[in-house]
Enzyme design. Structure first.
Site, PDB file in Angstrom:
ATOM      1  N   HIS A  63      60.397  14.230  35.224  1.00  0.00           N
ATOM      2  CA  HIS A  63      59.813  15.085  36.274  1.00  0.00           C
ATOM      3  C   HIS A  63      59.874  14.355  37.613  1.00  0.00           C
ATOM      4  CE1 HIS A  63      57.084  18.501  37.424  1.00  0.00           C
ATOM      5  NE2 HIS A  63      56.790  17.667  38.405  1.00  0.00           N
ATOM      6  N   HIS A  65      61.161  14.899  41.794  1.00  0.00           N
ATOM      7  CA  HIS A  65      61.630  15.809  42.845  1.00  0.00           C
ATOM      8  C   HIS A  65      62.829  15.154  43.531  1.00  0.00           C
ATOM      9  CE1 HIS A  65      58.229  18.537  42.301  1.00  0.00           C
ATOM     10  NE2 HIS A  65      57.563  17.433  41.988  1.00  0.00           N
ATOM     11  N   THR A 101      56.708  23.288  45.130  1.00  0.00           N
ATOM     12  CA  THR A 101      56.081  24.360  45.901  1.00  0.00           C
ATOM     13  C   THR A 101      57.111  25.171  46.665  1.00  0.00           C
ATOM     14  OG1 THR A 101      54.365  22.713  46.345  1.00  0.00           O
ATOM     15  CG2 THR A 101      54.189  24.803  47.509  1.00  0.00           C
ATOM     16  N   ARG A 165      48.854  27.441  44.965  1.00  0.00           N
ATOM     17  CA  ARG A 165      50.248  27.507  45.407  1.00  0.00           C
ATOM     18  C   ARG A 165      51.146  28.207  44.391  1.00  0.00           C
ATOM     19  NH1 ARG A 165      50.898  21.246  45.846  1.00  0.00           N
ATOM     20  NH2 ARG A 165      49.326  21.482  44.210  1.00  0.00           N
ATOM     21  N   HIS A 226      50.932  16.873  34.645  1.00  0.00           N
ATOM     22  CA  HIS A 226      49.739  16.545  35.457  1.00  0.00           C
ATOM     23  C   HIS A 226      48.460  16.718  34.623  1.00  0.00           C
ATOM     24  CE1 HIS A 226      52.812  17.034  38.423  1.00  0.00           C
ATOM     25  NE2 HIS A 226      52.620  18.296  38.681  1.00  0.00           N
ATOM     26  N   ASP A 287      56.566  12.062  38.729  1.00  0.00           N
ATOM     27  CA  ASP A 287      56.403  13.026  39.841  1.00  0.00           C
ATOM     28  C   ASP A 287      56.961  12.415  41.134  1.00  0.00           C
ATOM     29  OD1 ASP A 287      55.754  15.490  40.889  1.00  0.00           O
ATOM     30  OD2 ASP A 287      53.613  15.079  41.107  1.00  0.00           O
TER      31      ASP A 287
HETATM   32 ZN    ZN Z   1      53.719  19.500  39.988  1.00  0.00          ZN
END
Ligand code: ZN
Length: 391
Positions: A63, A65, A101, A165, A226, A287
């Protein structure tokens, strides 16, 4: 690609194997044995003395980004995409990228392109297609198309639940996207994962529970993350893990998030094990490059920092040194367990025939000394390889 022989290294496969030699050939682990010195006679074999080092499988971070994320505080708070060196120096040889998001200015196609760039640099890289939102915005037009036609796509995500979100999906909407992912996973021979972001919102894991109770979808295709974000979510994670679900703990954190009630990943691991959640259900992910926003009660951004992939190995070290969990157990959360989640049979283990993703750590500090990914040397800070072994 030259053969490599690592001599007298303490191996965690992730199980503790003791001192052994490892022969790397053709991108895979060719042999692990007590004395493979004979192999050093082959022409062009690079030999590394593993004295004082620990060999572990290349870490898997499921995970990250990779294309950057965030932006919840306006355009200037968009977080940057990751550089390959950040992953390698963190001991990570397999990464799964996701959007977050922002599924408006960032696209699945760009995410796939970034994964391809990381692969060209020598790592293994995959993605979850989509973003926080349902319905999923894909690269080809459908979830099934992305899953079957794009080799890097392992599933969808990170779909946000229990978060202001999120797209505030219903259980039916989640189940529908999950069923498309599941069927496409079967057709493409992939795991077909729904990676789920659990936020601070009221419903916690409630919507996921509803889907599991009312559909025939397998619990193992859902990969909620999370789950250490608060005591309340942690309690739900215990139930989910005891029911056979995956429990993913996020290692990137800040002092203020911890003060606000986040449970650190190492502490959460210890407490999950104490509560009887099987170790093979638990994973760590970083993350990395995600935004770590702190919101006011009105949903306004109060502060923001950027997640780091380096937190993955730091959490492993801390689970050993501060929580007293044996290294061979902690390592599973970043090697063989995520490999099982993702359906990657040749990853996450040091055994004959597995991909030669080998990270060498200092046996005292557990800091990264060298990284081999699919047989190629990507990092050698100490210059200890006797021969020139650059890929
Ligand atoms: Zn997340």
């Amino acid at each position: 690609m030259p053969m490599k022989l690592i001599r007298n290294v303490t191996i965690y496969a992730p199980e503790f194997l003791g001192k052994r030699d490892i022969l790397v050939t053709g991108g895979v682990v060719g042999a692990i044995g007590e004395d493979l010195t004979g192999a050093s006679e082959f022409p062009g074999v690079g030999v590394l003395d593993g004295e004082g080092l620990v060999a572990v499988p290349g870490l898997i971070d499921a995970h990250v980004h990779i294309l950057g994320g965030g932006g919840e505080g306006g355009f200037e708070t968009r977080t940057p995409e990751i550089e390959v060196g950040e992953l390698v120096s963190a001991g990570i040889t397999t990464v799964v990228g996701c959007l977050g998001t922002d599924g408006i200015t960032r696209y699945a196609a760009g995410l796939v392109a970034k994964a391809k760039a990381l692969k060209q640099a020598g790592l293994e890289a995959f993605v979850y297609t989509g973003s926080y939102q349902l319905p999923v915005r894909t690269a080809t037009g459908t979830i099934g198309g992305d899953m079957t036609l794009i080799e890097e796509v392992l599933g969808i995500g990170e779909i946000a639940l229990a978060d202001h979100r999120s797209s505030q999906p219903t259980a039916g909407e989640l189940a529908k996207a999950a069923s498309e992912t599941h069927v496409a996973g079967l057709l493409s021979g992939k795991a077909g994962i729904v990676n789920i972001h659990i936020g601070d919102g009221k419903s916690g894991l409630g919507l996921l529970r509803q889907v599991l109770e009312t559909s025939d979808l397998p619990i193992g295709m859902f990969y909620p993350t999370h789950l250490n974000r608060s005591e309340r979510v942690f309690e739900e994670a215990v139930r989910h893990g005891l029911a056979g679900g995956w429990v993913d703990l996020t290692t990137s954190t800040t002092e203020s998030l911890l003060q606000m009630g986040e449970v650190s990943a190492p502490e959460a691991l210890r407490r999950l094990l104490e509560r009887g959640v099987p170790l093979d259900r638990i994973t760590f992910t970083s993350d990395g490059q995600g935004s770590l926003p702190v919101f006011t009660e009105e949903g306004r951004l109060a502060a923001m920092t950027v997640g780091s992939v380096a937190s993955l190995l730091e959490a492993v070290k801390s689970a050993v040194s501060r929580e007293g969990i044996p290294l061979e157990q902690v390592l599973k959360t970043v090697t063989s367990n995520p490999a099982a989640v993702l359906g990657l049979e040749r990853k996450g283990r040091l055994s004959e025939g597995a991909d030669a993703d080998v990270v060498l750590l200092d046996e005292e500090t557990l800091s990264v000394e060298a990284v081999i990914a699919q047989g190629s040397l990507l990092l050698d800070r100490q210059g200890r390889f006797r021969d020139e072994l650059a890929p």
